[in-house]
Design an enzyme around this catalytic site. Structure first.
Site, PDB file in Angstrom:
ATOM      1  N   ARG A 227     -19.876 -15.338   0.782  1.00  0.00           N
ATOM      2  CA  ARG A 227     -21.076 -14.458   1.488  1.00  0.00           C
ATOM      3  C   ARG A 227     -19.188 -13.614   1.748  1.00  0.00           C
ATOM      4  O   ARG A 227     -18.331 -13.373   2.309  1.00  0.00           O
ATOM      5  CB  ARG A 227     -21.189 -15.155   2.741  1.00  0.00           C
ATOM      6  N   GLU A 256     -26.956  -5.426  -1.168  1.00  0.00           N
ATOM      7  CA  GLU A 256     -26.771  -5.553  -2.324  1.00  0.00           C
ATOM      8  C   GLU A 256     -28.046  -4.762  -2.685  1.00  0.00           C
ATOM      9  O   GLU A 256     -29.166  -4.817  -1.405  1.00  0.00           O
ATOM     10  CB  GLU A 256     -26.490  -7.028  -2.555  1.00  0.00           C
ATOM     11  N   HIS A 275     -24.705 -10.910  -7.725  1.00  0.00           N
ATOM     12  CA  HIS A 275     -24.688 -12.772  -6.824  1.00  0.00           C
ATOM     13  C   HIS A 275     -25.662 -13.655  -7.810  1.00  0.00           C
ATOM     14  O   HIS A 275     -26.511 -13.896  -7.939  1.00  0.00           O
ATOM     15  CB  HIS A 275     -25.248 -11.868  -5.980  1.00  0.00           C
TER      16      HIS A 275
END
Length: 296
Positions: A227, A256, A275
């Protein structure tokens, strides 16, 4: 079972769902819904699958029948207003374990890329500059794993298999330790690669701050597939800019998609991916199969 809606299916998951036994009346929305579209999708839903969509209190107010949100992963609190869900009697379920190997392999891939300067050479060659860059051999290095849950343990085993000396740290005692455990300070000060595998909560937010970064070796590589909030991004940018840290290899970010003008993208000693640590066919198939098992 009431109406089931998957609010943000990716083309990848849509393809895999075709081979799985989905309920006939399941609603599958492909793509990321805007707030108005999201509220329309969940207006009559009793159960929602959420892969990566932000759900506010106002969104939940638009779904009076909603009783379950099955979050397709572990980081539900980063996307869903948990207090609002609790107040409305909506249970939030997460799915763990499906991607331990996939994320562990991605963390290792990022580390190896940094140590052998693969992306750096690739970018350079594409601009017409040919320079063979020196790399570092794994058997000479210590790989530090911060967080010894399922992903951390998978990463530790992979690192050991490649010849690294491996050390780990966890906030609480763990069983099935694949490597020696040390204090966090010792790990930060001695590891050549530091890979983060912690959940994000009040105790871990900003754990790797300027002080922690200052404990690391000047040529250390930090890897984050967990994270973004575990890392103090401005402090990381400063350490990298001033050559107080060797390299950052990152799969997760405070924002993001990552803006093209983000300071991280201006630094040569940074490798980024979108990601994608969990995104393999095998991992996604396990995730979807588990989600389906919960609604049958």
């Amino acid at each position: 079972m009431g109406k089931l809606v998957y609010v943000d299916a990716t083309p990848h998951s849509v393809r895999l769902l075709q081979d799985l036994d989905c309920p006939d009346d399941m609603v599958i929305h492909e793509g990321d819904p805007e707030p108005e579209k999201l509220r329309g999708l969940i207006a009559e839903a009793e159960t929602v699958w959420n892969g990566h969509t932000y759900m506010t209190a106002a969104d939940l107010d638009a779904a009076p029948l909603l009783r379950r949100i099955i979050f397709l992963g572990t980081g539900a609190s980063s996307y869903i207003d948990m207090e609002a869900a609790l107040a409305r009697g909506i249970s939030i379920e997460t799915i763990r374990g499906y991607g331990d190997r996939a994320v562990g392999q991605h963390a290792i891939a990022l580390a190896l890329d940094a140590l052998r300067q693969i992306a750096t050479m690739d970018r350079s060659i594409r601009t017409g500059h040919w320079e063979p860059l020196a790399g570092r051999e794994f058997q000479d290095l210590t790989f530090g794993v911060v967080g010894m849950g399922g992903i951390g343990r998978a990463t530790a085993r992979l690192a050991a298999g490649l010849g690294f000396q491996v050390a780990g740290w966890n906030r609480s005692p763990v069983s099935d330790e694949p490597c020696p455990l040390v204090s966090l300070d010792d790990l930060l000060e001695t590891a050549d690669v530091i890979s983060l595998h912690l959940a994000l909560n009040a105790e871990t937010s900003g754990l790797i701050d300027a002080t922690a970064l200052g404990r690391m070796k000047r040529d250390a590589v930090i890897v984050n597939t967990a994270r973004a909030g575990l890392l103090d991004t401005p402090a990381l940018v400063a350490a990298l800019s001033e050559n107080r840290l060797g390299h950052a290899a990152l799969d997760v970010f405070d924002e993001e998609p990552l803006p093209v003008d983000h300071p991280l993208l201006l630094l040569p000693n940074v490798t980024v991916t979108a990601h994608a640590g969990f995104k393999t066919d095998a991992a996604l198939r396990r995730l979807l199969a588990e989600a389906l098992a919960r609604v049958r």
